[in-house]
Design a protein around this motif. Structure first.
Motif, PDB file in Angstrom:
ATOM      1  N   GLU A 102      27.230  80.848 -72.437  1.00 33.28           N
ATOM      2  CA  GLU A 102      27.348  79.941 -71.303  1.00 33.28           C
ATOM      3  C   GLU A 102      26.411  80.366 -70.191  1.00 33.28           C
ATOM      4  O   GLU A 102      25.920  81.482 -70.168  1.00 33.28           O
ATOM      5  CB  GLU A 102      28.792  79.855 -70.804  1.00 33.28           C
ATOM      6  CG  GLU A 102      29.368  81.178 -70.398  1.00 33.28           C
ATOM      7  CD  GLU A 102      30.871  81.118 -70.188  1.00 33.28           C
ATOM      8  OE1 GLU A 102      31.494  80.081 -70.433  1.00 33.28           O
ATOM      9  OE2 GLU A 102      31.422  82.150 -69.770  1.00 33.28           O
ATOM     10  N   ASP A 123      18.405  64.780 -71.773  1.00 33.32           N
ATOM     11  CA  ASP A 123      19.674  65.133 -72.400  1.00 33.32           C
ATOM     12  C   ASP A 123      19.518  66.509 -73.030  1.00 33.32           C
ATOM     13  O   ASP A 123      18.408  67.009 -73.183  1.00 33.32           O
ATOM     14  CB  ASP A 123      20.112  64.079 -73.424  1.00 33.32           C
ATOM     15  CG  ASP A 123      19.182  63.993 -74.598  1.00 33.32           C
ATOM     16  OD1 ASP A 123      19.460  64.651 -75.623  1.00 33.32           O
ATOM     17  OD2 ASP A 123      18.155  63.289 -74.511  1.00 33.32           O
ATOM     18  N   SER A 165      23.905  71.015 -74.526  1.00 35.10           N
ATOM     19  CA  SER A 165      24.898  71.697 -73.704  1.00 35.10           C
ATOM     20  C   SER A 165      25.824  70.710 -73.010  1.00 35.10           C
ATOM     21  O   SER A 165      25.375  69.688 -72.502  1.00 35.10           O
ATOM     22  CB  SER A 165      24.215  72.535 -72.623  1.00 35.10           C
ATOM     23  OG  SER A 165      23.335  73.457 -73.192  1.00 35.10           O
ATOM     24  N   GLU A 166      27.115  71.032 -72.997  1.00 35.39           N
ATOM     25  CA  GLU A 166      28.018  70.346 -72.087  1.00 35.39           C
ATOM     26  C   GLU A 166      27.651  70.806 -70.688  1.00 35.39           C
ATOM     27  O   GLU A 166      27.218  71.950 -70.498  1.00 35.39           O
ATOM     28  CB  GLU A 166      29.467  70.749 -72.347  1.00 35.39           C
ATOM     29  CG  GLU A 166      30.157  69.972 -73.409  1.00 35.39           C
ATOM     30  CD  GLU A 166      31.638  70.315 -73.425  1.00 35.39           C
ATOM     31  OE1 GLU A 166      32.445  69.499 -72.926  1.00 35.39           O
ATOM     32  OE2 GLU A 166      31.976  71.394 -73.933  1.00 35.39           O
ATOM     33  N   GLN A 167      27.822  69.933 -69.711  1.00 35.91           N
ATOM     34  CA  GLN A 167      27.475  70.270 -68.330  1.00 35.91           C
ATOM     35  C   GLN A 167      28.637  69.928 -67.410  1.00 35.91           C
ATOM     36  O   GLN A 167      29.217  68.848 -67.505  1.00 35.91           O
ATOM     37  CB  GLN A 167      26.236  69.487 -67.906  1.00 35.91           C
ATOM     38  CG  GLN A 167      25.818  69.692 -66.474  1.00 35.91           C
ATOM     39  CD  GLN A 167      24.527  68.965 -66.140  1.00 35.91           C
ATOM     40  OE1 GLN A 167      23.758  68.591 -67.023  1.00 35.91           O
ATOM     41  NE2 GLN A 167      24.287  68.751 -64.861  1.00 35.91           N
ATOM     42  N   HIS A 209      31.741  66.000 -65.260  1.00 33.63           N
ATOM     43  CA  HIS A 209      31.557  66.559 -66.603  1.00 33.63           C
ATOM     44  C   HIS A 209      30.646  65.622 -67.382  1.00 33.63           C
ATOM     45  O   HIS A 209      30.919  64.415 -67.468  1.00 33.63           O
ATOM     46  CB  HIS A 209      32.897  66.695 -67.326  1.00 33.63           C
ATOM     47  CG  HIS A 209      32.743  67.045 -68.766  1.00 33.63           C
ATOM     48  ND1 HIS A 209      32.952  66.144 -69.779  1.00 33.63           N
ATOM     49  CD2 HIS A 209      32.364  68.203 -69.361  1.00 33.63           C
ATOM     50  CE1 HIS A 209      32.723  66.728 -70.939  1.00 33.63           C
ATOM     51  NE2 HIS A 209      32.367  67.974 -70.715  1.00 33.63           N
ATOM     52  N   PRO A 245      29.204  65.182 -71.153  1.00 39.48           N
ATOM     53  CA  PRO A 245      29.311  65.682 -72.526  1.00 39.48           C
ATOM     54  C   PRO A 245      27.941  65.992 -73.139  1.00 39.48           C
ATOM     55  O   PRO A 245      26.901  65.548 -72.654  1.00 39.48           O
ATOM     56  CB  PRO A 245      29.986  64.527 -73.275  1.00 39.48           C
ATOM     57  CG  PRO A 245      30.639  63.701 -72.220  1.00 39.48           C
ATOM     58  CD  PRO A 245      29.759  63.840 -71.007  1.00 39.48           C
ATOM     59  N   SER A 246      27.964  66.719 -74.216  1.00 39.52           N
ATOM     60  CA  SER A 246      26.765  67.075 -74.964  1.00 39.52           C
ATOM     61  C   SER A 246      25.970  65.835 -75.383  1.00 39.52           C
ATOM     62  O   SER A 246      26.542  64.815 -75.769  1.00 39.52           O
ATOM     63  CB  SER A 246      27.195  67.850 -76.216  1.00 39.52           C
ATOM     64  OG  SER A 246      26.108  68.124 -77.042  1.00 39.52           O
ATOM     65  N   PHE A 293      26.819  75.357 -67.956  1.00 37.85           N
ATOM     66  CA  PHE A 293      26.393  74.829 -69.250  1.00 37.85           C
ATOM     67  C   PHE A 293      26.927  75.694 -70.381  1.00 37.85           C
ATOM     68  O   PHE A 293      26.957  76.921 -70.286  1.00 37.85           O
ATOM     69  CB  PHE A 293      24.853  74.844 -69.371  1.00 37.85           C
ATOM     70  CG  PHE A 293      24.140  74.007 -68.373  1.00 37.85           C
ATOM     71  CD1 PHE A 293      24.013  72.632 -68.543  1.00 37.85           C
ATOM     72  CD2 PHE A 293      23.563  74.578 -67.253  1.00 37.85           C
ATOM     73  CE1 PHE A 293      23.333  71.855 -67.622  1.00 37.85           C
ATOM     74  CE2 PHE A 293      22.874  73.817 -66.327  1.00 37.85           C
ATOM     75  CZ  PHE A 293      22.760  72.459 -66.514  1.00 37.85           C
TER      76      PHE A 293
END
Length: 121
Positions: A33, A50, A53-55, A82, A84-85, A103
């Motif tokens: 992370e 894009d 990673s989730e952010q 939030h 999403p990936s 991330f």
């Protein structure tokens, strides 16, 4: 079995990286992370991009207008977004803005300085 290394960081001891004339950041990474402090001057644009990673974005000061899937979302001081990936998104600073991004997994493109979407016209 080895004991994992625990590290402590001080934001004021990390040099800011100038991403563009309008955006700078400080980064701390773990194995899986990453956390980053981001400063955006009013009018700064983070172009559509894009990543896997989730952010999670937390706004300390200012406001960002995100465009996600053709919809606009304004995130203001004290709010969290939030993403999403693999979801394409863009951001515009509506004010001078200070925010925190988290991330997972880490943004290798930021570490390698291959995040060239900042410089595409």
């Amino acid at each position: 079995m080895s004991i994992p290394v625990v590290r402590q960081y001080r934001w004021d001891e990390i040099a800011p990286e100038k991403v563009t004339d309008m955006i700078s950041r400080k980064i701390v990474t773990g194995d899986r992370e990453m956390i980053a402090q981001i400063w955006l001057k009013k009018g700064a644009i983070v172009p559509t991009h894009d990543h896997v990673s989730e952010q999670i974005t937390y706004i300390f000061q200012g406001a960002l207008r995100f465009t996600i899937g053709g919809e606009e979302v304004i995130v203001r001081e004290g709010e969290v977004l939030h993403i999403p990936s693999s979801v394409p998104h863009q951001a515009e600073a509506l004010d001078d803005t200070f925010e925190l991004d988290i991330f997972s997994p880490i943004r290798q493109d930021w570490l390698d300085r291959t995040d060239d979407y900042f410089h595409k016209k």
